[in-house]
Write an enzyme that holds these catalytic residues in place. Sequence first.
Site, short mmCIF file in Angstrom:
data_model
loop_
_atom_site.label_atom_id
_atom_site.label_comp_id
_atom_site.label_asym_id
_atom_site.label_seq_id
_atom_site.Cartn_x
_atom_site.Cartn_y
_atom_site.Cartn_z
N GLN A 1 0.77 -1.19 -0.01
CA GLN A 1 0.10 -0.20 -0.02
C GLN A 1 0.77 1.32 0.09
O GLN A 1 0.68 2.55 -0.57
CB GLN A 1 -0.87 -0.13 1.12
CG GLN A 1 -1.57 1.35 1.56
CD GLN A 1 -2.50 1.74 0.70
OE1 GLN A 1 -3.12 0.91 -0.01
NE2 GLN A 1 -2.80 2.98 0.59
N CYS A 2 2.13 1.16 0.73
CA CYS A 2 2.82 2.38 0.94
C CYS A 2 3.60 2.90 -0.30
O CYS A 2 3.17 4.26 -0.73
CB CYS A 2 3.93 2.21 2.07
SG CYS A 2 2.88 1.63 3.41
N LEU A 3 4.54 2.27 -0.80
CA LEU A 3 5.47 2.96 -1.71
C LEU A 3 4.71 3.18 -2.91
O LEU A 3 5.00 4.46 -3.87
CB LEU A 3 6.85 2.16 -1.65
CG LEU A 3 7.61 2.02 -0.45
CD1 LEU A 3 9.00 1.41 -0.73
CD2 LEU A 3 7.62 3.38 0.12
#
Length: 420
Positions: free
Chosen positions: A258-260
């Site tokens: 989900q983050c990068l």
Amino acid sequence: MHVVVVGQGYVGLPLAVRAAEVGHQVVGYDIDPHRVDKLTRGESYIEDITTDRLRLVLGSGNYQPSADRADLAGYDVGVITVPTPLHEGVPDLSYIEAAGEALAAHMRPGTTVVLESTTYPGTTEELLAPLLEKGSGLIAGRDFHLGYSPERIDPGNPVWCLENTPKIVSGIDRDSLHAVNSFYRQLVGRTVPTFSCKEAELTKLLENTFRHVNIALVNELAVFAHDLGIDIWGAIDAAATKPFGFMRFDPGPGVGGQCLPIDPSFLSWRVERALGRSFRFVELANDVNSHMPDYVVRRLTEGLNHRRRPVNGSRVLLLGLAYKANTGDAREAPAARIAELLLDLGAEVRGADPLVVADTPTDARLVRVDATAEEIATSDVVVLLTDHAEFDYESLLEHAPYVLDCRNRLSGAGEKVSAL
């Protein structure tokens, strides 16, 4: 207290279980009935929450999975941990809006609501607060508390978990900050209050943008180093011996989770929309990291050509479909794009990952297999994308005719192994 955690994924489930363990009455709300059914049966689908741990809180009566909005009634603390995807570069906050509407319908004076989903600075005060006020008839700060506390979950990390990772907390006013901080101090070892919700929202984006940019740096260096005939991994190992001024980042086949691939673009979008300027570091990092699957396919093609084999008709085994080692999280994983590119070139592509569930969405043409000695031996090339501990690396070296190692797991293994 009666706690509601909206969203029972990689962020929400650990939070709900932890709140139940410290004695709160917790409803884990999720709109996916299949998830709720599994949780009700005591079956965890997340590595960070063992089945035994889940069944303990179920047995205590402190944790209730539910897909029924009626079960949200009477809550004291409501936490929103829903996805925030991007659609064509634009943040999709529809899940936050739906969660806010569900909580607003059952809000009472004195209630505390916390947003944990990653988003752009201003979301808590400019989007969520008006939505909660409209649905409840109450006023944020006067009648109920509201704050933001960014999730810091690293799926599959054996060292850092919810309990021992410092928790950023914020509120729209002093009383809200106190309420949010008081709740999380019961769950984690240390809380870190910030001056405002926007500051906390920016903190989360700063953390992930820092990683995104530095990974893009080593990814681009890996491409240039290979073309220059230099061992990038040896250079990184040597640089990492410096005790100050350097932090290790390793290249790989692309970024996922989900983050990068998503979070830094929230900041870029906000900067462009609010200020009319581009966030060049983020845009460059997006460009570099998003094209790493293309580079992997280029290197694979070169390796097969060196062995007098075309990609068209070759059997390719992708080892690891998750975005990182020792987790089943395949969100935005580069394996999906690599498989698509190879399939379009006419390769016969197979994928092996003991942690990624079989029904994870991927290219319908990708055949899921087990990484047996026979499967490895009958492949023309094996691409190690995710270095799970579960893989048998001795068998891989013994039986594979050629390995493209994107994680430097097989360093020094001989000529039949190429490092990214």
